[in-house]
Design an enzyme around this catalytic site. Structure first.
Site, PDB file in Angstrom:
ATOM      1  N   CYS A  56       0.843  -1.202   0.000  1.00 21.25           N
ATOM      2  CA  CYS A  56       0.000   0.000   0.000  1.00 21.25           C
ATOM      3  C   CYS A  56       0.881   1.256   0.000  1.00 21.25           C
ATOM      4  CB  CYS A  56      -0.916  -0.022   1.216  1.00 21.25           C
ATOM      5  SG  CYS A  56      -1.887   1.469   1.439  1.00 21.25           S
ATOM      6  N   CYS A  59       0.296   3.449   3.080  1.00 16.65           N
ATOM      7  CA  CYS A  59       0.886   2.850   4.277  1.00 16.65           C
ATOM      8  C   CYS A  59       2.392   3.091   4.311  1.00 16.65           C
ATOM      9  CB  CYS A  59       0.590   1.352   4.315  1.00 16.65           C
ATOM     10  SG  CYS A  59      -1.168   0.934   4.336  1.00 16.65           S
TER      11      CYS A  59
END
Length: 277
Positions: A56, A59
């Site tokens: 991600c 993230c």
């Protein structure tokens, strides 16, 4: 002498660099790792938990801020942790993670979802100023320890296990995709039949059916004793019918006599009337 000093200086710099590399990159992280085995530790104390995935981009951008915030964990008396949803699908289902990254705050078993800015300063203010009190906690029905969320966790783990088995059948054993689907279809049918048999067995044990005992064949004495009152009833019915027939006959005779007397009276009256005239 000058030549030796010129060689010693670069060597000293190189040693310092080699000594500093493991100190900067090998330093132990203050972020705790949460798994399916130790997630219940979050039910005690105060926690900030990040749910992330390595692939991600958002993230990845959050990781430096999260690591810096974890350095303040001891001063703020808060445990900073993270969960890799790719490695822990059960926790992903238990907390219903629909977007990444997702951050939860937990205080003595009460979970609240953090939806504020994602910077180190905002995280520190959220804990130090107790801004989490303005957020309504997650209902106990949807809490991670509830029966509903435990079943969701089991479903997520089952789906991950099925995916792993599918990859094993296709990639390692060389089965075609339709062959893997056939194996899962047969396994589903077999498990359904087995579950149905278990449920029937449990229902029969908990609520056994009442079996009717066969009635014994009546003996001759019982037949004779039972036939005697029937005979009495039949005799009484016949006697009643005879009485009724006799009464009907008497009624017919009286009606005939009455009719004859009426005819005689009429004839006598007519004869008297002729004599007077």
């Amino acid at each position: 002498m000058a030549r030796s000093e010129s060689v010693a200086a670069p060597l000293a710099v190189l040693v310092l660099l080699l000594w500093g590399v493991p100190w900067t990159h090998g330093r132990r992280s203050d972020v705790r790792i949460i798994t399916d085995e130790n997630w219940r530790n979050m039910l005690e104390g105060e926690w900030m938990i990040e749910f992330y995935a390595p692939w991600c981009p958002a993230c990845q951008n959050l990781q430096p801020e999260w690591e810096s915030f974890a350095e303040w964990g001891e001063d703020l008396e808060v445990n900073v942790a993270k969960v890799d949803v790719t490695e822990q699908p059960g926790l992903s289902g238990r907390f219903i993670i629909t977007s990444l990254p997702t951050i939860y705050h937990c205080k003595d078993g009460e979970f609240r979802r953090y939806q504020g800015p994602r910077t180190k300063k905002d995280f520190i203010n959220f804990i130090s100023e107790k801004e989490w009190k303005n957020i309504e906690p997650v209902s106990s029905w949807f809490g991670p320890g509830s029966v509903l969320m435990s079943s969701m966790s089991a479903l997520f783990q089952l789906s991950m296990w099925i995916r792993t088995c599918h990859n094993y059948f296709v990639e390692d054993l060389g089965l075609p995709i339709w062959g893997s689907y056939t194996v899962f279809a047969l396994a589903t049918l077999f498990s359904g039949l087995l579950l149905g048999l278990c449920m029937i067995f449990m229902a029969d044990c908990l609520c056994p059916s009442k079996r009717r005992r066969p009635q014994p064949y009546p003996s001759k004495k019982l037949l004779l004793e039972s036939s005697q009152p029937l005979k009495k009833v039949e005799e009484e019915q016949e006697a009643d019918e005879e009485d009724i027939s006799e009464e009907e006959a008497e009624n017919k005779e009286t009606s005939k006599d009455f009719a004859q007397s009426a005819v005689r009276q009429r004839s006598v009256g007519s004869s008297l009337a002729t004599d007077k005239s």
